[in-house]
Design an enzyme around this catalytic site. Structure first.
Site, PDB file in Angstrom:
ATOM      1  CB  THR A 134      39.074  32.820  42.600  1.00 33.26           C
ATOM      2  OG1 THR A 134      39.290  34.080  43.222  1.00 33.26           O
ATOM      3  CG2 THR A 134      38.105  33.047  41.446  1.00 33.26           C
ATOM      4  CG  ASP A 135      38.551  35.379  47.417  1.00 32.35           C
ATOM      5  OD1 ASP A 135      39.032  35.635  46.293  1.00 32.35           O
ATOM      6  OD2 ASP A 135      39.044  35.827  48.479  1.00 32.35           O
ATOM      7  CD  GLU A 136      39.761  38.219  42.019  1.00 32.50           C
ATOM      8  OE1 GLU A 136      39.295  38.661  40.960  1.00 32.50           O
ATOM      9  OE2 GLU A 136      40.944  38.383  42.353  1.00 32.50           O
ATOM     10  CE1 TYR A 159      41.086  34.224  37.320  1.00 33.10           C
ATOM     11  CE2 TYR A 159      40.385  35.648  39.136  1.00 33.10           C
ATOM     12  CZ  TYR A 159      40.921  34.444  38.680  1.00 33.10           C
ATOM     13  OH  TYR A 159      41.276  33.472  39.585  1.00 33.10           O
ATOM     14  CE  LYS A 163      39.044  30.091  38.448  1.00 27.56           C
ATOM     15  NZ  LYS A 163      39.878  28.925  38.027  1.00 27.56           N
TER      16      LYS A 163
END
Ligand code: NAD
Ligand code: DAU
Length: 355
Positions: A134-136, A159, A163
């Site tokens: 993810t870009d998060e 979260y 990741k």
């Protein structure tokens, strides 16, 4: 071009994983087998693939199993002679990670580690381990700038920290043991089969039913919306064409504030569905609620690397993508009802418990 015989897709009963399996069978020249390794958590719904199961029979197999179980992972890889792993399985919802981070550590970090270990044990038989991220992991942008493949990691939520950790493990297995790997970091997905805890399906279903539309804070946080089918095509492109050890940012070139997304969804639902009993436009249902703790202000992806290398680009515009998605939720009552009521759980017990 890589070709695969037996792909292990983890988390294939979830939103993006189920779209990916459909994409592989129906929109590529793949002629092998897919084993969908999924623990069927609250977010996993095998009904999302009942058409694929009926159509592709022996080439598609759901394995009800948990990536936290190292021996189940190892056994599946050997038994099905897996030559590629496409790893989606994760706890994926930021709000849940704030309330209960434990499962995020166990599934996203330990589960990924189990998969990497088992993949390593396959030796030369494994052509690729692809990690869907993810870009998060890059943290939050200010009002300008974009994430790219070289942006330093700065996750904020449990979260995104889990990741980021799994991304680092994937890189470490490539750099240390020579495991063939690729990683994609993508922006917010939307489209068919998304569980209605995420912004867009939650707003569509609440708007339809005339329920409040909870917007966190002032609604000025920005996300970059990518249609799930475009994401799946990007993953397919990367797994078949990208060199081992590479990472790829995938985005929608479609930045919007949450307030704007919710307003747009309301307008589409007003246009496609019968009016509310009160006659009021759905935008009147918007309710500003307490902000998410540590809420990242803005995500935006510069996806020029994948565009320039492979000619991948988005096929959906914001307008036709949002329209198509609302239409899908209006037309697929059985899927929506099963998810809303949890009825698909009974179906799982009946169909998969004994496997
Ligand atoms: P989802 O929550 O819809 O689905 C997750 C799937 O993983 C479910 O089928 C669930 O049953 C399965 N699963 C969970 N724990 C498991 C375990 N321990 N063992 C086996 N299976 C397990 O998630 P999604 O939105 O489809 O996201 C898929 C992947 O893409 C995730 O890794 C997520 O981090 C990443 N991602 C998602 C988005 C997005 O916008 N949804 C954007 C970027 C990256
Ligand atoms: O950027 C990629 C990420 O996108 C993925 O890695 C995650 O798995 C996925 O869940 C998604 O994370 P977000 O937190 O951005 O998505 P979510 O749909 O939960 O929220 C989108 C934005 O809308 C966010 O700014 C929070 C806000 N929001 C969300 C919900 C559920 C609201 O204002 N109200 C809501 O009820």
């Amino acid at each position: 071009m890589r070709r695969f015989k037996n792909i292990l897709v983890t988390g294939g009963a979830g939103f993006i994983g189920s779209n990916f399996i459909r994409h592989a069978f129906e929109r590529t020249d793949f002629d092998g087998r897919i084993v969908n390794f999924d623990a069927l958590t609250y977010a996993g719904n095998p009904r999302s693939l009942s058409d694929i199961e009926a159509k592709f029979g022996p080439r598609y197999r759901l394995l009800h199993a948990d990536i936290r179980d190292a021996s189940a992972v190892r056994e599946a890889m050997e038994r099905f002679e897996i030559d590629a792993v496409v790893h989606f399985a994760a706890e994926s919802h930021v709000d849940r990670s704030i309330v209960a981070p434990d499962d995020f550590v166990q599934t996203n970090i330990v589960g990924t580690f189990n998969l990497l270990q088992a993949a390593r044990e396959r030796g030369g038989a494994l052509a690729l381990f692809h990690h869907v991220s993810t870009d998060e992991v890059f943290g939050s942008l200010g009002p300008t700038g974009f994430f790219t493949e070289t942006t330093p990691y700065a996750p904020h939520s449990p979260y995104s920290a889990s990741k980021a950790s799994s991304d680092h493990l994937v890189r470490a297995f490539h750099d240390t043991y020579g495991l063939p790997t690729t990683i994609t970091n993508c922006s917010n997905n939307y489209g068919p089969y998304q569980f209605p805890e995420k912004l867009i399906p939650l707003m569509i279903l609440n708007a339809l039913e005339g329920r409040p539309l909870p917007v966190y804070g002032a609604g000025l946080n920005v996300r970059d919306w990518l249609h799930v089918e475009d994401h799946c095509e990007a993953i397919w492109t990367v797994i078949t064409r990208a060199e081992s050890g590479s990472t790829w940012c995938v985005g929608g070139r479609n930045e919007r504030t949450n307030a704007d997304v919710v307003r747009t969804i309301c307008e589409i639902v007003d246009r496609m569905a019968p009016p509310l009993q009160s006659g009021a436009p759905r935008a009147s249902l918007v309710t500003h609620v307490a902000d998410r703790p540590g809420h990242d202000l803005r995500y935006a992806i510069d996806c020029s690397k994948i565009e320039n290398a492979f000619g991948w680009t988005q096929s959906y515009t914001a307008e036709n993508g949002f329209d198509q998605t609302v239409r899908w939720y209006l037309d697929n009552h059985a899927w929506v009802d099963s998810v809303r009521t949890g009825a698909y759980r009974d179906w799982i017990e009946k169909n998969y418990a004994a496997r």
